[in-house]
Design a protein around this motif. Structure first.
Motif, PDB file in Angstrom:
ATOM      1  N   VAL A  26       0.848  -1.189   0.000  1.00  0.00           N
ATOM      2  CA  VAL A  26       0.000   0.000   0.000  1.00  0.00           C
ATOM      3  C   VAL A  26       0.882   1.236   0.000  1.00  0.00           C
ATOM      4  O   VAL A  26       1.827   1.334   0.785  1.00  0.00           O
ATOM      5  CB  VAL A  26      -0.918   0.017   1.248  1.00  0.00           C
ATOM      6  N   THR A  27       0.585   2.173  -0.873  1.00  0.00           N
ATOM      7  CA  THR A  27       1.292   3.457  -0.909  1.00  0.00           C
ATOM      8  C   THR A  27       0.332   4.563  -0.495  1.00  0.00           C
ATOM      9  O   THR A  27      -0.780   4.639  -1.023  1.00  0.00           O
ATOM     10  CB  THR A  27       1.825   3.736  -2.327  1.00  0.00           C
ATOM     11  N   LEU A  28       0.754   5.374   0.451  1.00  0.00           N
ATOM     12  CA  LEU A  28      -0.045   6.525   0.861  1.00  0.00           C
ATOM     13  C   LEU A  28       0.399   7.700  -0.009  1.00  0.00           C
ATOM     14  O   LEU A  28       1.553   8.123   0.052  1.00  0.00           O
ATOM     15  CB  LEU A  28       0.169   6.832   2.343  1.00  0.00           C
ATOM     16  N   VAL A  29      -0.509   8.191  -0.813  1.00  0.00           N
ATOM     17  CA  VAL A  29      -0.163   9.198  -1.814  1.00  0.00           C
ATOM     18  C   VAL A  29      -0.234  10.589  -1.186  1.00  0.00           C
ATOM     19  O   VAL A  29      -1.255  10.977  -0.617  1.00  0.00           O
ATOM     20  CB  VAL A  29      -1.118   9.099  -3.026  1.00  0.00           C
ATOM     21  N   GLY A  30       0.884  11.326  -1.284  1.00  0.00           N
ATOM     22  CA  GLY A  30       0.899  12.725  -0.863  1.00  0.00           C
ATOM     23  C   GLY A  30       0.701  12.945   0.614  1.00  0.00           C
ATOM     24  O   GLY A  30      -0.078  13.801   1.022  1.00  0.00           O
ATOM     25  N   VAL A  31       1.411  12.172   1.446  1.00  0.00           N
ATOM     26  CA  VAL A  31       1.357  12.432   2.896  1.00  0.00           C
ATOM     27  C   VAL A  31       2.623  13.173   3.318  1.00  0.00           C
ATOM     28  O   VAL A  31       3.644  13.128   2.636  1.00  0.00           O
ATOM     29  CB  VAL A  31       1.218  11.123   3.721  1.00  0.00           C
ATOM     30  N   ASP A  32       2.545  13.876   4.443  1.00  0.00           N
ATOM     31  CA  ASP A  32       3.693  14.632   4.946  1.00  0.00           C
ATOM     32  C   ASP A  32       4.695  13.688   5.594  1.00  0.00           C
ATOM     33  O   ASP A  32       4.365  12.998   6.551  1.00  0.00           O
ATOM     34  CB  ASP A  32       3.239  15.673   5.980  1.00  0.00           C
ATOM     35  N   VAL A  33       5.913  13.693   5.067  1.00  0.00           N
ATOM     36  CA  VAL A  33       6.988  12.900   5.663  1.00  0.00           C
ATOM     37  C   VAL A  33       8.099  13.862   6.076  1.00  0.00           C
ATOM     38  O   VAL A  33       8.552  14.678   5.277  1.00  0.00           O
ATOM     39  CB  VAL A  33       7.538  11.846   4.674  1.00  0.00           C
ATOM     40  N   SER A  34       8.495  13.783   7.333  1.00  0.00           N
ATOM     41  CA  SER A  34       9.599  14.604   7.828  1.00  0.00           C
ATOM     42  C   SER A  34      10.848  13.754   7.863  1.00  0.00           C
ATOM     43  O   SER A  34      10.833  12.642   8.395  1.00  0.00           O
ATOM     44  CB  SER A  34       9.292  15.118   9.234  1.00  0.00           C
ATOM     45  N   ARG A  35      11.914  14.261   7.276  1.00  0.00           N
ATOM     46  CA  ARG A  35      13.151  13.485   7.208  1.00  0.00           C
ATOM     47  C   ARG A  35      14.305  14.262   7.815  1.00  0.00           C
ATOM     48  O   ARG A  35      14.405  15.468   7.659  1.00  0.00           O
ATOM     49  CB  ARG A  35      13.488  13.122   5.763  1.00  0.00           C
ATOM     50  N   CYS A  36      15.187  13.520   8.488  1.00  0.00           N
ATOM     51  CA  CYS A  36      16.383  14.110   9.091  1.00  0.00           C
ATOM     52  C   CYS A  36      17.566  13.783   8.186  1.00  0.00           C
ATOM     53  O   CYS A  36      17.890  12.606   7.984  1.00  0.00           O
ATOM     54  CB  CYS A  36      16.601  13.524  10.482  1.00  0.00           C
ATOM     55  N   ALA A  37      18.208  14.834   7.642  1.00  0.00           N
ATOM     56  CA  ALA A  37      19.345  14.618   6.747  1.00  0.00           C
ATOM     57  C   ALA A  37      20.555  14.115   7.536  1.00  0.00           C
ATOM     58  O   ALA A  37      21.416  13.424   7.009  1.00  0.00           O
ATOM     59  CB  ALA A  37      19.682  15.908   6.009  1.00  0.00           C
ATOM     60  N   ALA A  38      20.609  14.458   8.819  1.00  0.00           N
ATOM     61  CA  ALA A  38      21.781  14.100   9.630  1.00  0.00           C
ATOM     62  C   ALA A  38      21.831  12.607   9.948  1.00  0.00           C
ATOM     63  O   ALA A  38      22.875  11.972   9.802  1.00  0.00           O
ATOM     64  CB  ALA A  38      21.774  14.915  10.928  1.00  0.00           C
ATOM     65  N   GLY A  40      19.060  10.234   9.108  1.00  0.00           N
ATOM     66  CA  GLY A  40      18.236   9.360   8.276  1.00  0.00           C
ATOM     67  C   GLY A  40      16.901   8.994   8.889  1.00  0.00           C
ATOM     68  O   GLY A  40      16.107   8.277   8.277  1.00  0.00           O
ATOM     69  N   GLU A  41      16.648   9.459  10.101  1.00  0.00           N
ATOM     70  CA  GLU A  41      15.371   9.182  10.756  1.00  0.00           C
ATOM     71  C   GLU A  41      14.233   9.859   9.979  1.00  0.00           C
ATOM     72  O   GLU A  41      14.453  10.883   9.339  1.00  0.00           O
ATOM     73  CB  GLU A  41      15.437   9.730  12.187  1.00  0.00           C
ATOM     74  N   PHE A  42      13.054   9.254  10.026  1.00  0.00           N
ATOM     75  CA  PHE A  42      11.919   9.921   9.390  1.00  0.00           C
ATOM     76  C   PHE A  42      10.660   9.680  10.189  1.00  0.00           C
ATOM     77  O   PHE A  42      10.592   8.773  11.022  1.00  0.00           O
ATOM     78  CB  PHE A  42      11.730   9.430   7.949  1.00  0.00           C
ATOM     79  N   GLU A  43       9.697  10.532   9.951  1.00  0.00           N
ATOM     80  CA  GLU A  43       8.421  10.402  10.616  1.00  0.00           C
ATOM     81  C   GLU A  43       7.339  10.735   9.610  1.00  0.00           C
ATOM     82  O   GLU A  43       7.421  11.745   8.926  1.00  0.00           O
ATOM     83  CB  GLU A  43       8.370  11.375  11.790  1.00  0.00           C
ATOM     84  N   VAL A  44       6.352   9.852   9.509  1.00  0.00           N
ATOM     85  CA  VAL A  44       5.280  10.095   8.555  1.00  0.00           C
ATOM     86  C   VAL A  44       4.011  10.454   9.310  1.00  0.00           C
ATOM     87  O   VAL A  44       3.708   9.871  10.351  1.00  0.00           O
ATOM     88  CB  VAL A  44       5.071   8.865   7.633  1.00  0.00           C
ATOM     89  N   ALA A  45       3.322  11.469   8.800  1.00  0.00           N
ATOM     90  CA  ALA A  45       2.075  11.892   9.437  1.00  0.00           C
ATOM     91  C   ALA A  45       0.912  11.243   8.706  1.00  0.00           C
ATOM     92  O   ALA A  45       0.672  11.529   7.531  1.00  0.00           O
ATOM     93  CB  ALA A  45       1.954  13.411   9.399  1.00  0.00           C
ATOM     94  N   ILE A  46       0.231  10.335   9.388  1.00  0.00           N
ATOM     95  CA  ILE A  46      -0.908   9.649   8.767  1.00  0.00           C
ATOM     96  C   ILE A  46      -2.177  10.098   9.469  1.00  0.00           C
ATOM     97  O   ILE A  46      -2.443   9.684  10.594  1.00  0.00           O
ATOM     98  CB  ILE A  46      -0.756   8.119   8.866  1.00  0.00           C
ATOM     99  N   PRO A  47      -2.952  10.954   8.818  1.00  0.00           N
ATOM    100  CA  PRO A  47      -4.181  11.415   9.460  1.00  0.00           C
ATOM    101  C   PRO A  47      -5.270  10.350   9.430  1.00  0.00           C
ATOM    102  O   PRO A  47      -5.297   9.499   8.540  1.00  0.00           O
ATOM    103  CB  PRO A  47      -4.587  12.637   8.628  1.00  0.00           C
TER     104      PRO A  47
END
Ligand SMILES: [Zn+2]
Length: 159
Positions: A26-38, A40-47
């Motif tokens: 399953v792909t969530l299309v157009g959700v906000d993903v916050s990524r850390c360049a330092a 590599g951590e990320f956090e996805v906002a799934i409403p």
């Protein structure tokens, strides 16, 4: 937003996010993903995540082909059941459930339809609790003798 791993600033962008934790492709299309360049951590906002899980389940039960092992597992979890509970509701052994979910056995046509119906009509909020399925005993079929009466609320079983 700060990275909860390393404290660096995270950058948020809209992405198509592969929702791997669903266990399904399953792909969530157009959700906000916050990524850390330092780091590599990320956090996805799934409403409205419960609504999402329901919408995925409804798509799965509408597919024409038989359910795959991963879809069976997804739907079982969607119903909120452990393997043991699922086995009881389906009237099969825990081993059968595990073979369905690891792909060693295909779910039969009747079980496939029953699972879809339980997803479509449950989790139970009607008068018929799915728990009643577990109370069906493996005896010979006997006819149900019923008295039915009607009143302002409609037809009901006579006491
Ligand atoms: Zn970081």
């Amino acid at each position: 937003m700060k990275c909860f791993e390393c404290g660096s600033r995270m950058k948020t962008a809209r992405e198509n996010f592969r929702y791997g934790s669903s266990g399904l492709p399953v792909t969530l299309v157009g959700v906000d993903v916050s990524r850390c360049a330092a780091c590599g951590e990320f956090e996805v906002a799934i409403p409205r995540i419960e609504e999402l899980h329901r919408a995925i389940a409804m798509e799965v039960i509408r597919k024409r082909a038989r359910l795959t092992a991963k879809e069976v597992r997804y739907l079982r979890k969607y119903l909120g059941w452990l393997s043991t509970e699922f086995a009881r509701h389906m009237g099969v052994s825990v081993g059968a459930v595990s073979r369905w979910e690891n792909g060693r056995d295909k779910m039969g046509a009747v079980a496939d339809r029953l699972l879809r119906l339980m997803v479509a009509h449950g989790p139970p909020d009607s008068d018929y609790s799915l728990d009643e399925l577990t109370e069906i005993v493996e005896k010979d079929a006997a006819p149900l003798k019923l008295g039915m009466r009607v009143d302002r609320e409609g037809w009901q079983k006579a006491a």
